[in-house]
Write a protein that holds these residues in place. Structure first.
Motif, PDB file in Angstrom:
ATOM      1  N   UNK A 154     -13.666 -15.239 -55.306  1.00 35.86           N
ATOM      2  CA  UNK A 154     -12.440 -14.993 -56.064  1.00 35.86           C
ATOM      3  C   UNK A 154     -11.589 -13.913 -55.414  1.00 35.86           C
ATOM      4  N   UNK A 155     -12.226 -12.884 -54.862  1.00 39.73           N
ATOM      5  CA  UNK A 155     -11.479 -11.824 -54.168  1.00 39.73           C
ATOM      6  C   UNK A 155     -10.788 -12.391 -52.932  1.00 39.73           C
ATOM      7  N   UNK A 156     -11.487 -13.249 -52.201  1.00 40.55           N
ATOM      8  CA  UNK A 156     -10.889 -13.866 -51.013  1.00 40.55           C
ATOM      9  C   UNK A 156      -9.669 -14.705 -51.388  1.00 40.55           C
ATOM     10  N   UNK A 157      -9.788 -15.499 -52.440  1.00 42.21           N
ATOM     11  CA  UNK A 157      -8.651 -16.308 -52.901  1.00 42.21           C
ATOM     12  C   UNK A 157      -7.519 -15.408 -53.393  1.00 42.21           C
ATOM     13  N   UNK A 158      -7.858 -14.317 -54.063  1.00 46.86           N
ATOM     14  CA  UNK A 158      -6.864 -13.369 -54.564  1.00 46.86           C
ATOM     15  C   UNK A 158      -6.082 -12.730 -53.416  1.00 46.86           C
ATOM     16  N   UNK A 159      -6.795 -12.265 -52.395  1.00 48.76           N
ATOM     17  CA  UNK A 159      -6.137 -11.619 -51.250  1.00 48.76           C
ATOM     18  C   UNK A 159      -5.242 -12.623 -50.523  1.00 48.76           C
ATOM     19  N   UNK A 160      -5.691 -13.851 -50.376  1.00 47.50           N
ATOM     20  CA  UNK A 160      -4.866 -14.866 -49.717  1.00 47.50           C
ATOM     21  C   UNK A 160      -3.596 -15.156 -50.511  1.00 47.50           C
ATOM     22  N   UNK A 161      -3.721 -15.277 -51.826  1.00 52.79           N
ATOM     23  CA  UNK A 161      -2.567 -15.621 -52.656  1.00 52.79           C
ATOM     24  C   UNK A 161      -1.596 -14.459 -52.834  1.00 52.79           C
ATOM     25  N   UNK A 162      -2.096 -13.232 -52.853  1.00 51.74           N
ATOM     26  CA  UNK A 162      -1.246 -12.077 -53.126  1.00 51.74           C
ATOM     27  C   UNK A 162      -0.863 -11.304 -51.864  1.00 51.74           C
ATOM     28  N   UNK A 163      -1.063 -11.899 -50.694  1.00 55.32           N
ATOM     29  CA  UNK A 163      -0.756 -11.237 -49.420  1.00 55.32           C
ATOM     30  C   UNK A 163       0.735 -10.911 -49.352  1.00 55.32           C
ATOM     31  N   UNK A 164       1.112  -9.704 -48.872  1.00 59.19           N
ATOM     32  CA  UNK A 164       2.531  -9.347 -48.789  1.00 59.19           C
ATOM     33  C   UNK A 164       3.322 -10.336 -47.924  1.00 59.19           C
ATOM     34  N   UNK A 165       4.475 -10.742 -48.411  1.00 55.61           N
ATOM     35  CA  UNK A 165       5.387 -11.666 -47.718  1.00 55.61           C
ATOM     36  C   UNK A 165       4.731 -13.015 -47.431  1.00 55.61           C
ATOM     37  N   UNK A 166       3.849 -13.455 -48.306  1.00 53.37           N
ATOM     38  CA  UNK A 166       3.108 -14.702 -48.088  1.00 53.37           C
ATOM     39  C   UNK A 166       4.036 -15.898 -47.925  1.00 53.37           C
ATOM     40  N   UNK A 167       5.048 -16.015 -48.777  1.00 56.15           N
ATOM     41  CA  UNK A 167       5.962 -17.154 -48.692  1.00 56.15           C
ATOM     42  C   UNK A 167       6.695 -17.184 -47.354  1.00 56.15           C
ATOM     43  N   UNK A 168       7.077 -15.995 -46.856  1.00 61.09           N
ATOM     44  CA  UNK A 168       7.771 -15.932 -45.573  1.00 61.09           C
ATOM     45  C   UNK A 168       6.843 -16.328 -44.423  1.00 61.09           C
ATOM     46  N   UNK A 169       5.581 -15.886 -44.481  1.00 66.62           N
ATOM     47  CA  UNK A 169       4.620 -16.238 -43.425  1.00 66.62           C
ATOM     48  C   UNK A 169       4.337 -17.732 -43.418  1.00 66.62           C
ATOM     49  N   UNK A 170       4.147 -18.324 -44.598  1.00 67.05           N
ATOM     50  CA  UNK A 170       3.863 -19.757 -44.644  1.00 67.05           C
ATOM     51  C   UNK A 170       5.085 -20.563 -44.213  1.00 67.05           C
ATOM     52  N   UNK A 171       6.287 -20.082 -44.558  1.00 66.64           N
ATOM     53  CA  UNK A 171       7.511 -20.751 -44.109  1.00 66.64           C
ATOM     54  C   UNK A 171       7.663 -20.681 -42.601  1.00 66.64           C
ATOM     55  N   UNK A 172       7.365 -19.515 -42.026  1.00 60.74           N
ATOM     56  CA  UNK A 172       7.431 -19.356 -40.570  1.00 60.74           C
ATOM     57  C   UNK A 172       6.434 -20.287 -39.886  1.00 60.74           C
ATOM     58  N   UNK A 173       5.233 -20.395 -40.455  1.00 62.03           N
ATOM     59  CA  UNK A 173       4.219 -21.292 -39.885  1.00 62.03           C
ATOM     60  C   UNK A 173       4.699 -22.739 -39.918  1.00 62.03           C
ATOM     61  N   UNK A 174       5.265 -23.155 -41.046  1.00 60.69           N
ATOM     62  CA  UNK A 174       5.740 -24.537 -41.172  1.00 60.69           C
ATOM     63  C   UNK A 174       6.884 -24.821 -40.196  1.00 60.69           C
ATOM     64  N   UNK A 175       7.827 -23.895 -40.062  1.00 58.63           N
ATOM     65  CA  UNK A 175       8.940 -24.097 -39.120  1.00 58.63           C
ATOM     66  C   UNK A 175       8.452 -24.138 -37.681  1.00 58.63           C
TER      67      UNK A 175
END
Length: 128
Positions: A59-80
């Protein structure tokens, strides 16, 4: 590489990781990701039973992944970036020209298509 330079790089790396950790702890938890259209993992409760069965660390691992700072920007950069190298399949969704999205359909299970066709034929025989 000199020993002094190696220590400098190690210190910079540790400061970077420590800064990310502090930043994550200071940010308020987000309830939902509109980009991913899903609810995000919240801080898990620490209990003896969850530690013993291993679910707390999961649960901590999932929490850290979901609440990582600027997560949406990082995932968007990865997709682009993946789009730039020619990738067109993202989570079983094909990205086509004109921003058209097509869902990838898996082949039906063995014999399922024949059973479905039989049901349709039976329905057609019983109706006008």
């Amino acid at each position: 590489m000199s020993k002094r330079y190696a220590r400098f790089l190690t210190a910079v790396f540790c400061l970077f990781l420590g800064g990310l950790m502090v930043w994550q702890m200071l940010l308020p938890d987000r309830e939902r990701s509109d980009v991913e259209n899903r609810t995000l993992q919240q801080r898990p409760a620490l209990t003896l039973s969850s530690v013993l069965d291993g679910s707390y660390m999961e649960d901590v691992e999932a929490y850290v992944q979901d609440q990582f700072p600027l997560r949406d920007q990082w995932t968007g950069l990865k997709a682009r970036t993946e789009q730039l190298i020619g990738k067109r399949l993202f989570n079983n969704i094909y990205l086509c020209e004109g921003e058209t999205l097509i869902s990838k359909v898996d082949a039906p299970a063995d014999g399922l298509e024949k059973a479905n066709l039989n049901y349709v034929s039976q329905l057609a025989e019983k109706s006008d």
